[in-house]
Design a protein around this motif. Structure first.
Motif, PDB file in Angstrom:
ATOM      1  N   ARG A  63       1.201  -1.020   0.174  1.00  0.00           N
ATOM      2  CA  ARG A  63       0.287   0.052   0.209  1.00  0.00           C
ATOM      3  C   ARG A  63       0.697   1.360  -0.027  1.00  0.00           C
ATOM      4  O   ARG A  63       1.828   1.182   0.242  1.00  0.00           O
ATOM      5  CB  ARG A  63      -0.369   0.014   1.316  1.00  0.00           C
ATOM      6  CG  ARG A  63      -0.252   0.378   2.451  1.00  0.00           C
ATOM      7  CD  ARG A  63      -0.918  -0.281   3.576  1.00  0.00           C
ATOM      8  NE  ARG A  63      -0.567   0.633   5.021  1.00  0.00           N
ATOM      9  CZ  ARG A  63      -0.569   0.220   6.435  1.00  0.00           C
ATOM     10  NH1 ARG A  63      -2.040  -0.250   6.290  1.00  0.00           N
ATOM     11  NH2 ARG A  63      -0.553   0.400   7.117  1.00  0.00           N
ATOM     12  N   GLU A  64       0.293   2.234  -0.283  1.00  0.00           N
ATOM     13  CA  GLU A  64       1.051   2.991  -0.209  1.00  0.00           C
ATOM     14  C   GLU A  64       1.196   4.076   1.396  1.00  0.00           C
ATOM     15  O   GLU A  64      -0.581   4.592   1.646  1.00  0.00           O
ATOM     16  CB  GLU A  64       0.505   4.466  -1.425  1.00  0.00           C
ATOM     17  CG  GLU A  64       0.652   4.561  -2.837  1.00  0.00           C
ATOM     18  CD  GLU A  64       2.230   4.670  -2.546  1.00  0.00           C
ATOM     19  OE1 GLU A  64       3.393   5.855  -1.968  1.00  0.00           O
ATOM     20  OE2 GLU A  64       2.912   3.379  -3.008  1.00  0.00           O
ATOM     21  N   GLY A  65       2.239   4.154   1.547  1.00  0.00           N
ATOM     22  CA  GLY A  65       2.413   4.919   3.060  1.00  0.00           C
ATOM     23  C   GLY A  65       2.469   6.444   3.310  1.00  0.00           C
ATOM     24  O   GLY A  65       2.475   7.118   2.442  1.00  0.00           O
ATOM     25  N   GLU A  66       2.627   7.030   4.384  1.00  0.00           N
ATOM     26  CA  GLU A  66       3.246   8.280   3.885  1.00  0.00           C
ATOM     27  C   GLU A  66       4.519   8.566   3.924  1.00  0.00           C
ATOM     28  O   GLU A  66       5.444  10.002   3.204  1.00  0.00           O
ATOM     29  CB  GLU A  66       3.600   8.591   6.197  1.00  0.00           C
ATOM     30  CG  GLU A  66       1.923   8.809   6.955  1.00  0.00           C
ATOM     31  CD  GLU A  66       1.738   8.913   8.564  1.00  0.00           C
ATOM     32  OE1 GLU A  66       3.769   9.248   8.559  1.00  0.00           O
ATOM     33  OE2 GLU A  66       1.150   9.100   8.589  1.00  0.00           O
ATOM     34  N   GLU A  67       5.870   8.114   4.220  1.00  0.00           N
ATOM     35  CA  GLU A  67       7.001   7.661   2.969  1.00  0.00           C
ATOM     36  C   GLU A  67       6.708   6.820   2.373  1.00  0.00           C
ATOM     37  O   GLU A  67       8.132   6.802   1.464  1.00  0.00           O
ATOM     38  CB  GLU A  67       7.827   6.483   4.064  1.00  0.00           C
ATOM     39  CG  GLU A  67       8.219   7.531   5.514  1.00  0.00           C
ATOM     40  CD  GLU A  67       8.955   6.769   6.375  1.00  0.00           C
ATOM     41  OE1 GLU A  67       9.986   6.459   6.334  1.00  0.00           O
ATOM     42  OE2 GLU A  67       9.048   7.052   7.830  1.00  0.00           O
ATOM     43  N   GLY A  68       5.976   6.378   1.379  1.00  0.00           N
ATOM     44  CA  GLY A  68       5.408   5.972  -0.338  1.00  0.00           C
ATOM     45  C   GLY A  68       5.747   4.256  -0.273  1.00  0.00           C
ATOM     46  O   GLY A  68       4.561   3.741   0.638  1.00  0.00           O
ATOM     47  N   ALA A  69       5.217   4.136  -0.290  1.00  0.00           N
ATOM     48  CA  ALA A  69       5.725   2.524  -1.009  1.00  0.00           C
ATOM     49  C   ALA A  69       5.689   1.535   1.055  1.00  0.00           C
ATOM     50  O   ALA A  69       6.903   1.682   1.454  1.00  0.00           O
ATOM     51  CB  ALA A  69       5.547   1.352  -1.973  1.00  0.00           C
ATOM     52  N   GLU A  70       4.746   0.558   0.775  1.00  0.00           N
ATOM     53  CA  GLU A  70       5.318  -0.423   2.287  1.00  0.00           C
ATOM     54  C   GLU A  70       4.203  -1.784   1.831  1.00  0.00           C
ATOM     55  O   GLU A  70       3.580  -1.319   1.502  1.00  0.00           O
ATOM     56  CB  GLU A  70       4.511   1.052   3.408  1.00  0.00           C
ATOM     57  CG  GLU A  70       3.532   0.803   3.189  1.00  0.00           C
ATOM     58  CD  GLU A  70       3.039   2.137   4.675  1.00  0.00           C
ATOM     59  OE1 GLU A  70       4.264   2.140   5.031  1.00  0.00           O
ATOM     60  OE2 GLU A  70       1.664   2.008   5.246  1.00  0.00           O
TER      61      GLU A  70
END
Length: 218
Positions: A63-70
Motif C-alpha cells: 500500500r501507499e504510506g506516509e513514506e511511499g510504498a510499504e
C-alpha cells in the motif's frame, strides 16, 4: 528484545506473512534479523524486484504510506498501529549489505585471494547470534560459501576487554595481534566503489557469485 519480530515467512501463494515474536507476545516492532528474513522472503516471493522496488499489485498488503510504498508485515486491528517495511527500509538494507560485501571482496583482492580461500568467517556482536545465514546469503549480505564455515562469536569486544583486564599474558597477545594488523581505508580504493555498485542488487549483478541464491530463485 521482547515484542520484536525476529523471523518472517511469506506464503508463496497467499503472500500472507507468518511471524515469530521474541517472547511470543504482541509484536511491537521488527529487529534486524527480522528485517533480513522479511526482505529475503519478499524477494523470493516476487513482492520486490532485484532493485528492491515493490511490485505493485502483487499483493493487497502493498500500500501507499506516509513514506511511499510499504508492505504490511503485521496488521494491528486493536491498536491501529501496523508494522510495515517501507521501500526506503529495503533500500537502506541493500546499501548496507552492498557495503559489507564490497568490503569483503576488496580485502580479499588486496591480499590476492579469492572467496574459495576463505576457510572461516567469524561474525561478532549480538546481531550475529540471531542472523539467518541462508537469508543473509540470499540478500547478498554474506558470501555464498558453505554454512559450516560461518562461526558466531557473540559479543567479542566485551569478552576481549574482560580477558585483557584479567590476564597480562592475554593482554600482551592482544597487543601483538594489533601490531601485526594492516589497516585498509576502503573509501580510497576505486575497486571498493566498483564492488559496491555491483552489489546494489539482490543478491548481486553477478549471479555466478551466488549460485545458491540463483538456485532458490529458480
Amino acid at each position: 528484545t521482547s515484542g520484536a519480530i525476529e523471523a518472517v515467512k511469506i506464503d508463496l501463494e497467499t503472500y500472507e506473512p507468518q511471524i515469530s515474536v521474541i517472547g511470543g507476545g504482541h509484536p511491537m516492532g521488527i529487529c534486524g534479523s527480522g528485517m533480513i528474513d522479511a526482505i529475503s522472503e519478499m524477494f523470493l516471493t516476487g513482492v520486490i524486484d532485484r532493485k528492491g522496488k515493490f511490485v505493485k499489485g502483487k499483493t493487497s498488503r502493498i500500500r501507499e504510506g506516509e513514506e511511499g510504498a510499504e508492505l504490511v508485515i503485521y496488521k494491528d486491528e486493536k491498536h491501529h498501529k501496523d508494522i510495515v517495511l517501507t521501500e526506503a527500509d529495503v533500500e537502506n538494507i541493500i546499501r548496507a549489505k552492498a557495503a559489507l560485501y564490497a568490503g569483503i571482496k576488496t580485502l580479499l583482492s588486496e591480499v590476492g585471494f579469492t572467496m574459495d580461500a576463505v576457510e572461516k568467517i567469524y561474525i561478532a556482536g549480538g546481531f550475529g547470534n540471531y542472523i539467518n545465514v541462508e537469508k543473509a546469503i540470499l540478500l547478498g549480505m554474506l558470501p555464498d560459501i558453505p554454512k559450516e564455515r560461518f562461526v558466531f562469536m557473540g559479543n567479542t569486544s566485551i569478552t576481549g576487554a574482560y580477558l585483557c583486564l584479567l590476564s597480562e599474558e592475554l593482554r600482551k597477545e592482544a597487543e601483538d595481534i594489533a601490531s601485526k594488523m594492516t589497516y585498509i581505508e576502503l573509501s580510497v580504493y576505486r575497486s571498493f566503489m566498483d564492488e559496491y555498485m555491483s552489489a546494489l542488487f539482490l543478491p548481486h549483478t553477478d549471479m555466478s557469485q551466488f549460485p545458491t541464491a540463483a538456485g532458490m530463485m529458480k
